[in-house]
Every structure is written in C-alpha cells, then in structure tokens.
Design an enzyme around this catalytic site. Structure first.
Site, short mmCIF file in Angstrom:
data_model
loop_
_atom_site.label_atom_id
_atom_site.label_comp_id
_atom_site.label_asym_id
_atom_site.label_seq_id
_atom_site.Cartn_x
_atom_site.Cartn_y
_atom_site.Cartn_z
CD GLU A 276 47.13 41.72 49.38
OE1 GLU A 276 47.79 42.67 49.80
OE2 GLU A 276 45.96 41.85 48.95
NE ARG A 293 54.10 46.78 49.53
CZ ARG A 293 52.85 46.64 49.12
NH1 ARG A 293 52.57 46.70 47.83
NH2 ARG A 293 51.87 46.43 49.98
C1 MV4 Z 1 37.27 41.23 48.11
C2 MV4 Z 1 36.39 41.05 49.20
C3 MV4 Z 1 35.38 40.15 49.03
N1 MV4 Z 1 35.25 39.48 47.86
N2 MV4 Z 1 37.10 40.55 46.98
C4 MV4 Z 1 39.70 44.92 49.92
C5 MV4 Z 1 41.03 45.47 49.49
C6 MV4 Z 1 41.51 44.63 48.39
N3 MV4 Z 1 42.89 44.27 48.58
C7 MV4 Z 1 40.63 43.44 48.38
N4 MV4 Z 1 39.53 43.68 49.25
C8 MV4 Z 1 38.48 42.83 49.29
N5 MV4 Z 1 38.29 42.09 48.19
C9 MV4 Z 1 36.11 39.69 46.87
N6 MV4 Z 1 35.95 39.03 45.72
C10 MV4 Z 1 36.57 41.79 50.36
C11 MV4 Z 1 37.62 42.70 50.41
C12 MV4 Z 1 37.71 43.44 51.62
C13 MV4 Z 1 38.77 43.29 52.49
C14 MV4 Z 1 39.82 42.42 52.20
C15 MV4 Z 1 40.86 42.27 53.06
C16 MV4 Z 1 40.87 42.99 54.25
C17 MV4 Z 1 39.86 43.87 54.56
C18 MV4 Z 1 38.80 44.02 53.69
C19 MV4 Z 1 37.77 44.90 54.01
C20 MV4 Z 1 36.74 45.05 53.13
C21 MV4 Z 1 36.71 44.35 51.95
#
Ligand code: MV4
Length: 646
Positions: A276, A293
C-alpha cells in the site's frame, strides 16, 4: 510442497471464490463452518465440510486448533486462509507448517515483520522503498515523540505499529495536542491489538490510496501486477476499488511497481501480497504497509490482467514458478469494484441483520459478482455485513462505471437494507466520473446525497405498493367488490400514510394527499409487479415478510407495512423510554447515569457492532430511571440498556 486437498479457512464470498479455482485445478476442497453457516453456499460448494464451532468468530473461524483439527479429520494437506480471520496470523502459518500442512501464503517471518508498521518501515527504508518521513524508533517515551514530531513538522499522524484500518490512528495539528493523542492512540492500540507501540509520520493531506499487487515464488521471482486505486473509503472501509488508478502513468506505475517488488524481495516474499502506498497530489508516493494476503479487491486486478490470482497462489504454494514474467504481464481496459453491504445509509449506515427475502445478482456480460449467499440467506450479526462484491469491466473507466451502476440497478437485495443506491449515486457522480477520487471524496462531495437520507415513498412507489397489497388481499383479483374506494394504511419508516384505492379492472386509481396516480397492473407475483404508469411499462422487484412489503425502487429500497387492520397508535406518541440494543454488539460509552435529565433525541449511549459505532438516542424526555449495562459490556439485540421515565 505438493498437496491434493485444500481446506479453506474462511467463509462467505472469499471461501466460494477460492473453492471455485481450487476445483478447476483439480484439487479436492474442504469447507469449515460455524453453527451460523451450516447451510451457507461455501459449505454447499466444497467437496467436504467440517463444523468448527459456535457462530462467534473467536469460537470458530479464529481458532487455530479447530482449523488444524479439521485438516487432520478431512485429510486436507493445504490451507487457504482467504482474507481476515487467520490470514495474517504468523502463529497459524507456523502451526500449519508444524503439522505438515501447506499454508497458501507467505512465510510466518514475512507475516510477522509486515505485521509491525515500525519494523516494516525500518526494513523498507533499508531496501530503498520511499516512506513518509517519520519516527519509527523503539524508544516510546512521550518526550521522544514530541522531539521527533517537531523534527518531522506538523501536522503528524500518530499510528499504532500493530494497527490497521485507522484504529489507533490520530491526526495531530500542533505540538500541544500530541501528548493527549499519544495517550488515546496508545490505549486504543493496546486494547485492539495487545500492543501500545506507536510510530509517527508526516501527515499527507487528501492523498490517494494506491496499492500494488505483487507476487513472489519459491524460486526467487517476484513481479507486480499493476495497481488498484482504493481511495474512496468511508471510515476506513473501502467502498470503491478500481484498476488502473485514474491518474497513473506508465512511468509512475513502473516506479511504484519496482518499489513494491523491492519491498517484497526484502522479506523473501512468497505468494500474493499487496504493497500500500499513499500518492500525493504532486505524484510522490510513500510506502504505508504491506498486506500479506489476497485482498478483497483482487478481482479488479484479475480483470485487467486476465489472470486468476488464486490459481497463481495455488501454483506458487505447490512449488511452481510464477506463470508470467514481468514483461509478459499486460493491463487492458478498466475494472471497478464496489462492496455491497447490508447496512442502512439513511440511518448512519446501521448494519442490517436478519433474513434476506430476495437476492438476485445481475447477469450481464462484463459483470462479475462474487458472493456467498444462497436463496434463503441470513445476514448474521456475527460477521462482516458485506453481501457481495460487484465488479464491472470495460474498455474505458467510463464504460466500467456506467456498466457497474447498471449492474447494481439490476441486482435485487430485499429484506435487509443495503448501500446499493449510495454506490450507484457515487458511480454516477461527475467528480467520480472525472476520476478526481482522493480519500476526501465522500466528505467533500457526498455528504448531502439523497441516499444518505431515509428513502421516501414517492407517488409511483405508493401506487406499486397499493397494487401489490390489493393483489395479495384479493388473491389475484383487483376488484375491490365495492363501489367506494378501499383504504390502505401504510407505515413507511416513521411515517404513516393512508391511501384510497379505487379499482376498475386492472387499472387502479391510487389517491394520497390530494394527488391521484393511475396505475395499470400488467402482471403481479410474489417477486415483481409489471405495470404501466404515464404510458410507460416498468417492473418493480418486491418481497413480502408478514405484512411488510419490500420494494426495490430506483431511488433506494423501501419497506412499507400494511397497517390497515393493525390497532391504531397515535403517530406522535412519546416513546416508551426503554432503550434497547438495535443489534448484537458492545457498549462503548454510557453518556448518562441514573437520575440524569434527558431530552428526546439525545444520545444516551454509544455501542459498537460489526466494527461500526452507533449512537443510541432517547425516544422521550424524562429522567434516567435505571441503567442495566456497563461500559465495554456485550449486549444482545433488543437487550435493555436503560430506562427513561418521568
Ligand atoms: C496516512 C494518511 C496521511 N498521512 N498516513 C488510513 C488507514 C491507514 N491504512 C492509513 N491511513 C492514512 N494514513 C499519513 N502519513 C491518511 C490516511 C487516511 C486514508 C488512507 C487511505 C484511504 C483513506 C484514508 C482516509 C483517511 C486517512
């Protein structure tokens, strides 16, 4: 290691999906099932099935000993874990190896390393994979985090090292807010994952979520199979997934693909994995985490590559080399997937449980529907309420979106509400069609959508309901037998309506609130009404449960209860003051205590069910007379939570 019989340690659509390919390759298949799944589709499709315990996942699908025991009993010599449950549990992979069972997935070491964001990031930095600037040290002192956050620069993300799905994650705008965020994230992570370890990252604003599908084999080969854009999410639940990413270029794909392969190679990755990344508005990408997975959204990759990823998994687990080299992998067309959930978008996406009265997946060329439902299905409160994945493939993204919306229109799910209309409206939204899909899409463009309000019964729906109700009352004859109009009283949501229905042969005159609708009944049965209205012939799918009629309407599902002969209840009567759990779940917060004065509509408690929080509100004014539960307590559907009295 060569194997011949595959046990699928999962349920629902993914178990069905894996069984299909395993059978096609000539393997024998074994399903496992809980008490709640004895009649499920995956059990019917497998060659053999083993009961592994009660409905609760902790007592069945999450029990390593029960799964290993099922392998021994059935003679299964390989296990496919699907996604969720034990799919990323290194102890399970280890237990399989200890018992001479092939685990269809990566090594326990790779699962364990990628299970820690902190250790994974350290490894990725060593491997030269771009990561968001941050702090991933072992020193977990608050003072260290404060110092590191100042170095990184605000806003920062606090993340649980063992986390996923946004749990234990906090966005922090300023240094003053950091200690409180650390404390809550730490305790949330400790409760959810058994580890309070945290990392810090620079916050990327409104990024896209772009993930690369990778595959490794036991001969040292590793390839990428393009990307998926999963930016459209709601509360960290993916809603729409697509391939390719609308803003991808061949050059960016190659750089992200090579970074993903470097990530996989750094842990000698074997099998299907997903790396990701966050992709920012300037085209910079950053490693987030690696999922060890097969993912829910793998079908979009299958459609654009023309490959069967479960087949690849089985070949790799069997010791074969990858079916294709990197330069033999091509991407053609566009695929979009939506997750159809049994939930009510009109009521804060409240999960729906209970009997599915009608399930009719669309059948259209270019449309694939992965589901685990049988005819008389049931949505159990014990499992994820995802009913199906609906996937469309087209020459262009626009074609795929148009076809997918149509496929949803053609798909009937009645008895429980669903997010179908929410999905259709999103797929037809101009911003979505333009491909402008960051993680902020729903909040920016979709908070006022009609699908987020309780469905309204328009004149056409009421005419359809009247026709079906009269047809049922008179067993096929539309003659009311009386000179005057027949009253039909309906309950629709909170609303009660009275219709006057006059029939002349197959034509019904349905009057409501001064307006009159003429509907001609062409044919009617238990599943659908064919009718003509304003010179146009149409169909409406329906289902009955007792005196409640469910309609699949173009603006969403409707449930209308015939209360013509039910005892009258004052429409705006005060509620009984009894607060009951709307479903099985756990009480997260009690916002009031005995003796507190409350107002009708005030939130009294918050409960969590199926990973989602729900506010439970007072149905009358008064004082809290008694509280029957405590915070963190598990409650059953309809269990009394508290009582409000004068
Ligand atoms: C982040 C981000 C912004 N900056 N990391 C949300 C779930 C987790 N897998 C990672 N996520 C995020 N990490 C940094 N450094 C914003 C998110 C995030 C997000 C990421 C993917 C899809 C939807 C999201 C919704 C809110 C925040």
């Amino acid at each position: 290691m060569a194997f011949s019989k595959v046990l699928i340690a999962n349920r629902g659509e993914i178990a069905v999906r894996v069984i299909r390919t395993a059978k096609a390759l000539g393997y024998r298949t074994v399903a496992v099932f809980s008490d709640a799944d004895a009649k499920a589709l995956h059990v019917q499709l497998a060659d053999e099935a083993v009961h592994i315990g009660p409905a609760r996942v902790a007592d069945s699908y999450l029990r390593i000993d029960a799964i290993i025991d099922a392998c021994k009993k059935s003679g299964a010599d390989a296990v496919h874990p699907g996604y969720g449950f034990l799919s990323e549990n290194e102890e399970f992979a280890e237990a399989c190896a200890d018992h001479g069972i092939t685990f269809i997935g990566p090594t326990p070491k790779a699962i364990e390393l990628m299970g820690s964001k902190r250790l994974a990031k350290i490894r990725m930095i060593e491997a030269g994979v771009p990561c968001v600037p941050g702090y991933e040290g072992a020193d977990q002192a608050d003072a260290t985090f404060v110092k590191e956050a100042q170095r990184i620069g605000f806003p920062v993300m606090v993340k649980a090292s063992a986390g996923g799905g946004g749990r234990g994650m906090r966005l922090v705008q300023a240094a003053a807010d950091l200690p409180a965020a650390l404390a809550t994230a730490r305790s949330e992570a400790q409760n959810a994952f058994g580890s309070g370890e945290l990392i810090l990252e620079k916050a990327v604003i409104a990024p896209r979520h772009v993930e690369i599908q990778v595959f490794g084999d036991t001969h040292g080969n590793c390839v990428y199979l393009g990307e998926r854009d999963c930016s459209i999410q709601r509360r960290h639940q993916k809603v729409i997934e697509e391939a390719p990413c609308p803003v991808m270029t061949p050059e960016l794909r190659r750089r992200m693909g090579e970074a993903a392969v470097a990530a996989a190679k750094s842990v000698d990755y074997v099998g299907a994995g997903t790396v990701e990344f966050l992709l920012d508005a300037e085209g910079h990408f950053y490693f987030l985490e690696m999922n060890t997975r097969l993912q829910v959204e793998h079908p979009v990759t299958e459609l654009v590559t023309g490959q069967d990823l479960v087949e690849w998994q089985l070949r790799v687990a069997n010791g074969e080399a990858l079916p294709l080299a990197q330069d033999e992998i091509t991407l053609t067309g566009a695929a979009i997937e939506v997750r159809l959930y049994a939930e009510d978008p009109g009521h804060h996406f409240l999960p729906q449980t209970g009997a599915v009265l009608r399930w009719h997946p669309a059948k259209l060329p270019g449309v694939r529907i992965d589901h685990g439902m049988t005819g008389g299905g049931e949505i159990s409160p014990h499992y994820d309420p995802m009913v199906a994945k609906v996937i469309a493939y087209g020459r262009t993204r626009t074609d795929a979106a148009r076809l997918l919306a149509r496929a949803l229109d053609d798909t009937v799910l009645l008895g429980v509400n669903s997010n179908k209309q929410f999905l259709v409206n999103m797929l037809r939204h101009p911003v979505f069609i333009a491909g402008d899909t960051s993680t902020a899409f729903i909040d920016r463009h979709f908070t006022d959508d009609a699908s987020l309000k309780p469905a309204v019964a328009d004149a056409e729906s009421l005419a359809i309901a009247a026709a079906l109700i009269l047809q049922r009352r008179h067993a096929g004859s539309f003659h009311t037998g009386l000179a005057g109009a027949t009253p039909v009283k309906l309950q629709v949501g909170e609303q009660q309506l009275t219709l006057a229905v006059q029939s002349r042969g197959t034509v019904l005159e349905v009057s409501h609130g001064g307006a009159c609708t003429l509907i001609t009944v062409l044919s009617a049965d238990e599943h659908a009404l064919h009718y003509e209205l304003d010179g146009v012939r149409r169909r409406c799918a329906c289902a009955w449960s007792g005196s409640t009629l469910y309609l699949d309407r173009a603006n969403g599902n409707l449930a209308l209860t015939d209360i013509t002969h039910a005892p009258a209840v004052s429409a705006d009567a005060e509620g009984d003051g009894l607060l009951r759990a709307p479903m099985d779940g756990a009480i997260v917060t009690l916002l009031v205590k005995e003796g507190d004065a409350v107002l009708k509509g005030q939130t009294l408690a918050v409960m969590e069910a199926m990973k989602i929080e729900h506010q439970l509100k007072a149905n009358r004014d008064g004082r809290v007379a008694s509280v029957s539960v405590s915070e963190k307590q598990q409650v059953k559907k309809r269990q009394q939570i508290l009582l409000v009295q004068d």
